[in-house]
Write an enzyme that holds these catalytic residues in place. Sequence first.
Site, PDB file in Angstrom:
ATOM      1  N   GLY A 187       0.833  -1.197   0.000  1.00 15.68           N
ATOM      2  CA  GLY A 187       0.000   0.000   0.000  1.00 15.68           C
ATOM      3  C   GLY A 187       0.869   1.250   0.000  1.00 15.68           C
ATOM      4  N   CYS A 188       0.237   2.368  -0.300  1.00 17.54           N
ATOM      5  CA  CYS A 188       1.007   3.606  -0.432  1.00 17.54           C
ATOM      6  C   CYS A 188       1.553   4.071   0.917  1.00 17.54           C
ATOM      7  CB  CYS A 188       0.158   4.698  -1.078  1.00 17.54           C
ATOM      8  SG  CYS A 188      -1.482   4.910  -0.370  1.00 17.54           S
ATOM      9  N   TYR A 189       0.698   4.124   1.924  1.00 17.34           N
ATOM     10  CA  TYR A 189       1.157   4.607   3.233  1.00 17.34           C
ATOM     11  C   TYR A 189       2.326   3.785   3.780  1.00 17.34           C
ATOM     12  CZ  TYR A 189      -2.922   7.736   3.645  1.00 17.34           C
ATOM     13  OH  TYR A 189      -3.853   8.724   3.465  1.00 17.34           O
ATOM     14  N   PRO A 190       2.246   2.453   3.699  1.00 16.37           N
ATOM     15  CA  PRO A 190       3.356   1.666   4.257  1.00 16.37           C
ATOM     16  C   PRO A 190       4.712   2.012   3.651  1.00 16.37           C
ATOM     17  CG  PRO A 190       1.460   0.257   3.917  1.00 16.37           C
ATOM     18  CD  PRO A 190       1.113   1.592   3.307  1.00 16.37           C
ATOM     19  N   GLN A 191       4.720   2.439   2.392  1.00 21.07           N
ATOM     20  CA  GLN A 191       6.012   2.790   1.791  1.00 21.07           C
ATOM     21  C   GLN A 191       6.717   3.863   2.609  1.00 21.07           C
ATOM     22  OE1 GLN A 191       6.940   1.555  -1.266  1.00 21.07           O
ATOM     23  NE2 GLN A 191       5.044   0.717  -2.059  1.00 21.07           N
TER      24      GLN A 191
END
Lengths: 337, 337, 337, 337
Positions: free
Chosen positions: D150-154
């Site tokens: 997911g985007c946030y985890p990056q």
Amino acid sequence: MTKVAILGGSGYTALELMKIFLRHPEVQIEAITSRDKEFPHIADVHPSLAKRLDIRCEVFDARKLKDRGVDCVFGCLPHGASAESIKQILPLGMRVVDLSADYRLRSTAEFQKYYGEPHHDIANLADAVYGFPEVYGDKITAAKLIANPGCYPQTGIIGLLPLVAAKEVDLKNIIIDSKSGVSGAGRTPKLNTHFPECNENFSAYNVGKHRHTPEIEQTLGDVAGETVEVIFTPHLVPMDRGMLSTIYAVPKRSFTEPELYEMYRAYYASNPFVRIREALPTTKDVTFSNYLDIALRVVRGKIVILVCIDNLVRGASGVAVQNFNRMFGYVETTALI
Amino acid sequence: MTKVAILGGSGYTALELMKIFLRHPEVQIEAITSRDKEFPHIADVHPSLAKRLDIRCEVFDARKLKDRGVDCVFGCLPHGASAESIKQILPLGMRVVDLSADYRLRSTAEFQKYYGEPHHDIANLADAVYGFPEVYGDKITAAKLIANPGCYPQTGIIGLLPLVAAKEVDLKNIIIDSKSGVSGAGRTPKLNTHFPECNENFSAYNVGKHRHTPEIEQTLGDVAGETVEVIFTPHLVPMDRGMLSTIYAVPKRSFTEPELYEMYRAYYASNPFVRIREALPTTKDVTFSNYLDIALRVVRGKIVILVCIDNLVRGASGVAVQNFNRMFGYVETTALI
Amino acid sequence: MTKVAILGGSGYTALELMKIFLRHPEVQIEAITSRDKEFPHIADVHPSLAKRLDIRCEVFDARKLKDRGVDCVFGCLPHGASAESIKQILPLGMRVVDLSADYRLRSTAEFQKYYGEPHHDIANLADAVYGFPEVYGDKITAAKLIANPGCYPQTGIIGLLPLVAAKEVDLKNIIIDSKSGVSGAGRTPKLNTHFPECNENFSAYNVGKHRHTPEIEQTLGDVAGETVEVIFTPHLVPMDRGMLSTIYAVPKRSFTEPELYEMYRAYYASNPFVRIREALPTTKDVTFSNYLDIALRVVRGKIVILVCIDNLVRGASGVAVQNFNRMFGYVETTALI
Amino acid sequence: MTKVAILGGSGYTALELMKIFLRHPEVQIEAITSRDKEFPHIADVHPSLAKRLDIRCEVFDARKLKDRGVDCVFGCLPHGASAESIKQILPLGMRVVDLSADYRLRSTAEFQKYYGEPHHDIANLADAVYGFPEVYGDKITAAKLIANPGCYPQTGIIGLLPLVAAKEVDLKNIIIDSKSGVSGAGRTPKLNTHFPECNENFSAYNVGKHRHTPEIEQTLGDVAGETVEVIFTPHLVPMDRGMLSTIYAVPKRSFTEPELYEMYRAYYASNPFVRIREALPTTKDVTFSNYLDIALRVVRGKIVILVCIDNLVRGASGVAVQNFNRMFGYVETTALI
């Protein structure tokens, strides 16, 4: 009828003040000063005021303001310049609401540290009352000089007040992660607020050293009766106005969300502007108003508080009028609801 | 491999040029000049270039550029300053693509009228080729000095070219109502492009007297072989980039929409960047690309042409590279598709 | 004190009406209807109204509204649905300001052509007065049913009124190039108003066939006493609110700008909301207000008129209250300045 | 040359993938599937692709994709739908990069908890590799099925990796305060992403219960070899793209900023996309690129980490291609720099 003057008419907080006063039934805007040597009509400075306010800017002259019956002066000048003017106003018996930072910090050392220059008016500093109605309400009523709070502190203080007053959280372990619309940066063009730089962009700035930090700590410290330390991180949101702070606090005991809500609802029960809400507030719920919207969450045992305000209204000119209303005996919400 | 230098590296067109050249397999960016005396690394000027372009800005010195083997110089300086540099470059045999307005108008009287100052380099003016590939393609290939067109003219010219070439419309009765993103105003902070002024705002500016007007008329006049007059109204849209022009023309005979479409499709059949579309184009369809999207309508017998481009790519640096590709024998679309 | 009801409380024009009425000293909002079966509190529909308006939405029942003493009903429903309700209201003697398109066009054929369905209430159509105060002022005062104008027509009509009334321009050769903020598209989510589609984007839509075209032509035709034809091109600007129209007209004789200004200043001398300005207006000068700002230019012998309004205030709910004030004998500017 | 297929072509991550692959010299887009029964041309779905990608959407048929030589399938479908397709692809020997959430969590209980439904493909779950190159690099090279993060985890993972790997911070006391552009919410219109609701607005959502929380904890837990707990607060920024996370961690020992910088520079020394910067990064420095920009601060003894990415590139499709490049033996940065 109360006559007011506004010093430094070209900025956003001055414009907001004028708009509010145009709706205030007991106020007459008697004078607007400007450092612009051409003394423009205020509608040339703020075209939205055309046909609404027929005043030409004038040079600042404390004596003349007094002679024309001005009761209260609002300072919308930069810090430093503000104190220079206010020094001349106070001895003449006019009361002052100063929207600059000049009188907010009681410690001149802190002023020096955060503003990089010596304080400009130590003589009057002791008389200044920090204009946060929920904390210093009675003192405000009697004040001669109000140091109107910065925008960020409004969210930080209002969001933490009940928990700090009750000393229910670790006072050395508070994080305030704030996000503000760009009008908070003022009306002077700079590269970071140039549209193509700022639009479609999001950034933090002054991490850990923003000038509003000591205001927050001073006020929460007054409430707690002991030292409070916050980590404060401001961010710039690509929008005109609105501010949301996400506050993280560590409770000393376990809290449920219903308990928290009960505590906050009780604390702010009689406050006309604080709205405690179940749903997460958005800045748009409060923009162009003087409301402060708060939601509360418990996550992994920590407390997360979300607070929204309009940075120009409750964050500056709205609370200034709230203070003014208290000072001059008007209903606190006049022109603000 | 062709070596290029960019004069005036701090602005938006310079940044766009660098991004395009970073994708061009046959180009090496040899030098970037700046009037900033501290000669910053380009990644400090444009942080998006960090790790991508390792060059420090330098002072402009035509002789040194020549000695280092620079083949082509791109001028991204303001008008006036641009000509002063180009005067020194051309005698050394380097070719130039000038993104300023200095060499766009053949008439020095028009230059004086619109730019308020005498022309800075009349000697080289006659050699300049206006860099509009669809009109001056062959001359571009051989040119020593390309006057890269302004952003607005790209939409006006491309939108009217087939009808003007065929003299099917009244050449004295053309309206170009254009709307541009804010990056078109450059990178220097000003009040009207200060975020809280410009955001959530829409306005016209320089109505009837914008500097791009004579460029449009000169080029369409060349195509028509007679004088063309346009009413040109630019507007500022609160977005970073993108431009849409709504063009109104009065046909000399009755046109149907299918006829119009057939005419435009035939005219631009081999053009790699023009896209004739049934649906109304939006600026977002073309931003960050070199495409020009066109739709056509007939309303109450008049012709309405809608043209979209990215004002920084096809409106400036993209067409500059298109011109460069033609000048140096590369496939016209290299690094642009 | 006048009691009002609002039909269709969930949209933007309804919200704007409520905000205006909260400032109107002589109005009480008695009821808000909704087709939402859960009858939400209005603060759940519009969180900005929390603590300000304590009303729960209800199902529409004309009889009940009458029994509760409602004097005036504001229709904020889509066209079609609006007429279905209004049919039931009028016979009970309540007056109506309808913000939908149902009663704007006198010609049912035009309604059929532009809205793609037969008219829903021919019986009451003849009684409807088009709510444009500058044109139909006296009729508005006595009206039972006001057809509140569309947003675009406000700019087109106000911008052309003096010239059309004096028949100084070619009535078959008028171009209105309009640009509107996105709130004009209503509150129902669609792909083209989905943030990542609409933001950083600019586009034209419904070129030559927008539904507001016949409103403009009907009203200007009434003023001229003969047929008026306009080419109308609406565009969508990535901002919440505000509208600017750039109008092009061909004068029958030569005009100078001072002559034009004199003409417009005289025509609107007593109008409390029209501001004739030398400087080009921006939409931000008028947003959140009921003002209409106009600037005038002569370019190559043609007349260019620039008009700005707030599409939700003067473009909808503000003029609705202006009409209401006239109908019920209040000062026209009450709650609007 | 590698042939790829994209499942679910209408969304933003699919569009971004196509744009990247159009620049990838070794990839051919063989097929794009859609659940739209009219099988539109991809340029009708994404007009920016006109003239660039000439493919008509087709119905998903795993067998046909295999027969046409597809080597790798990219899943851009919603969770659930994605697994249903991938079940059919894997047995045919095609490799998969899944951009949905279906295979990200190893724990089916966590999947049930956060997604409110049972897992759709437990059989293949064990084979899935979480596609975070900095953590699972070698496994990615050999993987048949990549669960693209997911985007946030990056931002959360890249920002904490060096400190968590070295166990230098309290693993139970991490706050990730994230702010994302609106494209992260996908292309389906909803009220909260409707332009007039979302523009000029800022809000938090899913506080303490966002679905990306367990991804972050799982990956950091793998790195630490023990349980990691984070408080994760996502916010919506009124801009198309870009993400900034402000991360607060409590070090186990005292850290200076230079020490921190040294640690991070060493850790990411060979990483082609991570840029460790002294200046605070802004999202615009990284939008439309695959870079991750990091700055570090020590405030009152705590560590504040700021991380920026483009939520659609490194946050989704860019890292997907990075994973693909590893899987198929291409240079990791191909088409991404």
